[in-house]
Design an enzyme around this catalytic site. Structure first.
Site, mmCIF file in Angstrom:
data_model
loop_
_atom_site.group_PDB
_atom_site.id
_atom_site.type_symbol
_atom_site.label_atom_id
_atom_site.label_comp_id
_atom_site.label_asym_id
_atom_site.label_seq_id
_atom_site.Cartn_x
_atom_site.Cartn_y
_atom_site.Cartn_z
ATOM 1 C CB SER A 195 39.886 28.139 36.623
ATOM 2 O OG SER A 195 39.346 29.415 36.319
HETATM 3 N N1 SAH Z 1 40.692 33.127 38.966
HETATM 4 C C1 SAH Z 1 39.306 32.527 39.551
HETATM 5 C C2 SAH Z 1 38.350 32.156 38.656
HETATM 6 C C3 SAH Z 1 37.460 32.844 38.899
HETATM 7 S S1 SAH Z 1 35.655 32.785 37.802
HETATM 8 C C4 SAH Z 1 39.834 31.465 40.535
HETATM 9 O O1 SAH Z 1 41.206 31.242 40.339
HETATM 10 O O2 SAH Z 1 39.042 30.928 41.237
HETATM 11 C C5 SAH Z 1 35.627 34.313 37.310
HETATM 12 C C6 SAH Z 1 35.223 35.312 38.459
HETATM 13 O O3 SAH Z 1 35.299 36.825 37.468
HETATM 14 C C7 SAH Z 1 34.180 35.202 39.244
HETATM 15 O O4 SAH Z 1 34.244 35.432 40.605
HETATM 16 C C8 SAH Z 1 33.442 36.626 38.676
HETATM 17 O O5 SAH Z 1 32.520 37.115 39.555
HETATM 18 C C9 SAH Z 1 34.555 37.347 38.327
HETATM 19 N N2 SAH Z 1 33.989 38.494 37.239
HETATM 20 C C10 SAH Z 1 33.190 38.709 36.385
HETATM 21 N N3 SAH Z 1 33.600 39.856 35.719
HETATM 22 C C11 SAH Z 1 34.065 40.490 36.347
HETATM 23 C C12 SAH Z 1 34.494 41.990 36.364
HETATM 24 N N4 SAH Z 1 34.043 42.826 35.184
HETATM 25 N N5 SAH Z 1 35.558 42.517 37.145
HETATM 26 C C13 SAH Z 1 36.036 41.430 38.221
HETATM 27 N N6 SAH Z 1 35.516 40.277 38.577
HETATM 28 C C14 SAH Z 1 34.787 39.792 37.579
#
Ligand code: SAH
Length: 219
Positions: free
Chosen positions: A67
């Site tokens: 993000s």
């Molecule tokens: N917090 C992260 C941003 C992640 S983008 C950072 O600081 O980089 C969102 C992430 O959520 C992705 O890696 C995706 O694979 C994950 N995601 C999506 N649905 C999910 C779920 N049900 N459980 C766990 N992770 C999930």
């Protein structure tokens, strides 16, 4: 190759990023101090150092993104964390948001559903001084054996407010969740679980996240 080198140039770029967020009106100094502490370039491939401290999202492989700093700052501010709180994060991704929360003194439990990404990030987190517990699994399920949590932060676009995560939130606990809206993006919600179990909602503008999906995946 990721590196944990954090030299004067990195620190200078990071300070500039923080100054820019402040000059754009971001006013939570505790969050800014945490952003100043966490080396964001470590979460990207080393050839992208230039981008690590600009205010933009970035691809981290497996079709996922880290993000952008202003979004991390915004969600962290909304979460209103205090020292020693237990925080559950859904969507570990790069691990950056988890480290920002840990830098604020919280105990972070974070879940990622994509196996390769989970292991890549776990390896990076092990080299850093932030205490973050990582889990491979489906965030819709939460971590019933580790709760209840003071805070829950979701960092993927959620189709609904997951009931199991509400159940794992303490009374007076706060959940920050980007919830799908009819425009194809997400509305950032701050949800407070009242002592009687009812939920109070506040809305904070539009964002664009990758989707929150059920189950796990291998990539
Ligand atoms: N917090 C992260 C941003 C992640 S983008 C950072 O600081 O980089 C969102 C992430 O959520 C992705 O890696 C995706 O694979 C994950 N995601 C999506 N649905 C999910 C779920 N049900 N459980 C766990 N992770 C999930």
């Amino acid at each position: 190759m990721n590196t944990i080198e954090d030299n004067y140039r990195h620190k200078g770029l990071r300070q500039q990023m923080v100054n820019q967020l402040r000059s754009e009106g971001f006013d939570d100094e505790r969050v800014l101090a945490a952003l100043n502490e966490v080396p964001r370039h470590v979460f990207l491939d080393s050839s992208f150092v230039e981008y690590a401290y600009s205010d933009q999202p970035f691809s981290i492989g497996s079709g996922q993104t880290i993000s952008q700093p202003s979004t991390v700052a915004f969600q962290t501010k909304l979460l209103k964390v205090e020292n020693s709180m237990k925080v559950l994060e859904i969507g570990t991704g790069s691990g950056y948001q988890a480290c920002v929360l840990a830098a604020m003194g919280t105990k972070v439990f974070t879940i990622e559903r994509q196996r390769n990404l989970y292991f890549r990030t776990k390896e990076i987190l092990e080299k850093l001084p932030f205490r973050v517990k990582t889990f491979l699994g489906d965030g819709f399920e939460g971590l019933p054996n580790y709760g209840p949590f003071d805070r829950v932060i979701i960092t993927a676009g959620a189709p609904c407010i997951p009931q199991k995560l509400v159940d794992q939130l303490k009374p007076n606990g706060i959940m920050v969740i980007p919830m799908d809206n009819p425009d194809g993006g997400q509305t950032m919600l701050r949800i407070t679980k009242m002592p009687d179990g009812s939920l109070s909602r506040e809305a904070y503008g539009n964002f664009k996240f990758v989707p929150m999906l059920t189950g796990t995946a291998s990539d």
